[in-house]
Design an enzyme around this catalytic site. Structure first.
Site, PDB file in Angstrom:
ATOM      1  CD  GLU A 139      -2.327   1.017   2.388  1.00 37.37           C
ATOM      2  OE1 GLU A 139      -3.725   1.334   2.483  1.00 37.37           O
ATOM      3  OE2 GLU A 139      -2.163   0.113   3.849  1.00 37.37           O
TER       4      GLU A 139
ATOM      5  CB  CYS B 217      -4.497  -1.257   4.074  1.00 44.25           C
ATOM      6  SG  CYS B 217      -4.041  -1.900   5.338  1.00 44.25           S
TER       7      CYS B 217
ATOM      8  CE  LYS C 152      -7.571   1.337   3.332  1.00 49.07           C
ATOM      9  NZ  LYS C 152      -6.016   1.867   4.472  1.00 49.07           N
TER      10      LYS C 152
END
Length: 264
Positions: free
Chosen positions: A42, A144, A111
């Site tokens: 990330e 994540c 995300k």
């Protein structure tokens, strides 16, 4: 079958130029090992826990960082997955992009589930499932915290994803996510899952490493320690079909009950 390189690093996050240099070095090593694609963590191009520098380093999906990664992919004959802050009208997105070995952009994902300080610096993405095809394998992207919600992995399974790629910045004391939750997600949604973490320290955060690839039957195909590493693993889509025939969770769901109760 796809041979995959997973770069857990760099040990110390630096400037954009330094981070891109580390990605380039990892791409060369991965290509030399016969990998078709390299996955990095990330925000690998810029650093993650860098405060207001996130906005300062944000770029468009076709900006200078993309151009640099495209050159890395072309020069080494390998696809590259990298993380970066994607500029928008407000706070940037926490994004990951896939560049093929010919320099073509294959997918870009923002995300959707923001954790903790993410909310201070990023805008959540609005598109749930992002996929790309690579040598006959249907691949998907999450970032994540996204993987800590079972709905996200399940949405990919329903969309036909065979290999779920999850760049992450997991820090202590939540290492159990890498060792327990990630294998559970691979099993319950019957797909390969590669979880590629940062390592070392960054402005007070201690990243826990433990990058891994988990097969649909929870076999641990590879697992890093807590320091910089380059893992090599293999994704065989035939394994997904065999595993789903044995482990029938996806087909055994009671969708009628879930839909009936989802508004309660």
């Amino acid at each position: 079958m796809i041979t995959v390189g997973m770069f857990q690093g760099p040990q110390e996050s630096g400037t954009v130029a330094e981070n891109l240099k580390a990605i380039a070095a990892a791409a060369r090593r991965a290509a030399d090992a016969g990998c078709r694609i390299l996955v990095t963590p990330e925000m690998s191009a810029t650093g993650y826990n860098i405060g207001t520098e996130i906005a300062a380093r944000a770029e468009s999906a076709d900006g200078p960082i993309f151009q640099a990664v495209r050159n890395i992919a072309r020069d080494n004959g390998i696809a590259v997955v990298y993380g970066y802050p994607e500029v928008t009208e407000g706070m940037p997105y926490n994004s990951v992009q896939v560049v093929d070995r010919d320099g073509a952009a294959l997918a870009n994902y923002r995300k959707t589930h923001l954790y903790g300080f993410d909310r201070e610096f990023f805008t959540p993405g609005a598109d749930w499932v992002a996929q790309f095809e690579l040598d006959g394998v249907t691949c998907g992207l999450l970032i994540c915290y996204d993987i800590e919600f079972p709905e996200n992995a399940r949405a990919h399974a329903d969309a036909g994803t065979q290999w779920l790629v999850v760049p992450t910045g997991l820090m202590e004391p939540w290492s159990f996510v890498a060792t327990h939750i990630v294998p559970a997600r691979a099993y319950e949604s019957q797909l390969f899952l590669s979880y590629v973490n940062r390592t070392g320290f960054e402005n007070g955060l201690e990243y826990c490493g433990l990058s891994c690839t988990i097969a649909p039957d929870t076999t641990e195909l590879c697992r890093a320690g807590r320091t910089e590493d380059l893992l090599v693993t293999h994704i065989d889509p035939a394994v997904v079909a065999v595993s789903r025939a044995v482990n029938t969770h996806l087909g055994d769901r009671r969708r009628d009950l879930y839909q009936e109760n989802q508004t309660r």
